[in-house]
Design a protein around this motif. Structure first.
Motif, PDB file in Angstrom:
ATOM      1  N   UNK A 132      41.622  83.730  17.310  1.00  0.00           N
ATOM      2  CA  UNK A 132      40.565  82.733  17.530  1.00  0.00           C
ATOM      3  C   UNK A 132      41.109  81.323  17.394  1.00  0.00           C
ATOM      4  N   UNK A 133      41.939  81.098  16.382  1.00  0.00           N
ATOM      5  CA  UNK A 133      42.506  79.769  16.186  1.00  0.00           C
ATOM      6  C   UNK A 133      43.488  79.419  17.303  1.00  0.00           C
ATOM      7  N   UNK A 134      44.363  80.345  17.659  1.00  0.00           N
ATOM      8  CA  UNK A 134      45.327  80.090  18.739  1.00  0.00           C
ATOM      9  C   UNK A 134      44.582  79.717  20.022  1.00  0.00           C
ATOM     10  N   UNK A 135      43.558  80.469  20.365  1.00  0.00           N
ATOM     11  CA  UNK A 135      42.787  80.181  21.580  1.00  0.00           C
ATOM     12  C   UNK A 135      42.071  78.842  21.498  1.00  0.00           C
ATOM     13  N   UNK A 136      41.536  78.514  20.319  1.00  0.00           N
ATOM     14  CA  UNK A 136      40.874  77.220  20.144  1.00  0.00           C
ATOM     15  C   UNK A 136      41.869  76.081  20.340  1.00  0.00           C
ATOM     16  N   UNK A 137      43.032  76.176  19.707  1.00  0.00           N
ATOM     17  CA  UNK A 137      44.027  75.110  19.840  1.00  0.00           C
ATOM     18  C   UNK A 137      44.436  74.932  21.304  1.00  0.00           C
ATOM     19  N   UNK A 138      44.615  76.019  22.016  1.00  0.00           N
ATOM     20  CA  UNK A 138      44.952  75.925  23.443  1.00  0.00           C
ATOM     21  C   UNK A 138      43.828  75.256  24.228  1.00  0.00           C
ATOM     22  N   UNK A 139      42.597  75.607  23.900  1.00  0.00           N
ATOM     23  CA  UNK A 139      41.433  75.006  24.569  1.00  0.00           C
ATOM     24  C   UNK A 139      41.377  73.494  24.339  1.00  0.00           C
ATOM     25  N   UNK A 140      41.762  73.059  23.150  1.00  0.00           N
ATOM     26  CA  UNK A 140      41.777  71.631  22.820  1.00  0.00           C
ATOM     27  C   UNK A 140      42.902  70.927  23.580  1.00  0.00           C
ATOM     28  N   UNK A 141      43.968  71.662  23.908  1.00  0.00           N
ATOM     29  CA  UNK A 141      45.087  71.076  24.634  1.00  0.00           C
ATOM     30  C   UNK A 141      46.435  71.233  23.954  1.00  0.00           C
ATOM     31  N   UNK A 142      46.467  71.914  22.819  1.00  0.00           N
ATOM     32  CA  UNK A 142      47.739  72.151  22.143  1.00  0.00           C
ATOM     33  C   UNK A 142      48.576  73.117  22.974  1.00  0.00           C
ATOM     34  N   UNK A 143      49.888  72.918  22.921  1.00  0.00           N
ATOM     35  CA  UNK A 143      50.845  73.714  23.683  1.00  0.00           C
ATOM     36  C   UNK A 143      51.766  74.421  22.691  1.00  0.00           C
ATOM     37  N   UNK A 144      52.033  75.687  22.952  1.00  0.00           N
ATOM     38  CA  UNK A 144      52.964  76.421  22.094  1.00  0.00           C
ATOM     39  C   UNK A 144      54.371  75.884  22.309  1.00  0.00           C
ATOM     40  N   UNK A 145      55.046  75.584  21.197  1.00  0.00           N
ATOM     41  CA  UNK A 145      56.410  75.063  21.254  1.00  0.00           C
ATOM     42  C   UNK A 145      57.447  76.097  20.837  1.00  0.00           C
TER      43      UNK A 145
END
Length: 179
Positions: A132-145
């Motif tokens: 849930x958190x990973x998906x939320x961060x992606x939705x906000x615009x965070x990118x996996x590094x």
């Protein structure tokens, strides 16, 4: 004090340390928020919170706007001041999960970090099991590094920590697209 549509974001008071201790003693919260052992925390743990909040560049106590009920907290630490990189952490009481509060706080905070605090990037780490958190961060615009491989022992198995960030220019581009 700041406000979003449904929330108040303010500095902590000494009286908030009791709520923070209650929050941190929720097993589901600890499992998703710490690489430390998941164990009950006693009153001395309040000193840990005081240190986290006092040493953060920005911290919010998150409350419901209509009732001022405690929802959780957010910190943004200066992990790399020279490069204007802030490390973000957010924790909500489990009773408030799934209601969109984290999204509301994160959008406001990321915008504030870039527009007001002049950060270049906002970074975070999240456990790979916290979908849930990973998906939320992606939705906000965070990118996996990247990932810290097998960096956390949870429920009898090693788990990865996902490293994510969002840059100021990425946030600005997203804001322009949404207008």
């Amino acid at each position: 004090m700041f406000a979003t549509d449904r929330l108040v974001l303010r500095a902590y008071n000494e009286s908030d340390l009791d709520e923070l201790l209650i929050l941190w003693n929720e097993a589901g919260v600890q499992t998703g928020a710490t690489i430390d052992h998941v164990v009950p925390r006693g009153p001395k743990w309040k000193e840990t919170f005081r240190s986290w909040l006092d040493n953060a560049r920005l911290h919010w106590i998150i409350q419901l706007k209509d009732t001022f009920q405690f929802v959780g907290y957010l910190t943004l630490r200066d992990e790399n001041p020279k490069n204007r990189d802030g490390d973000l952490a957010i924790t909500l009481k489990t009773a408030h999960w799934g209601k969109g509060y984290a999204s509301e706080v994160l959008k406001f905070t990321v915008d504030h970090a870039f527009r007001v605090l002049n950060l270049h990037r906002v970074s975070l780490g999240v456990f790979e099991t916290n979908d849930r958190a990973v998906n939320l961060y992606k939705k906000i615009g965070f990118v996996e590094e990247g990932r810290l491989r097998k960096a956390n022992w949870i429920d009898g198995a090693w788990r990865n920590v996902v490293l994510m960030s969002i840059l100021d220019e990425e946030w600005s581009a997203r804001q322009a697209q949404q207008q």
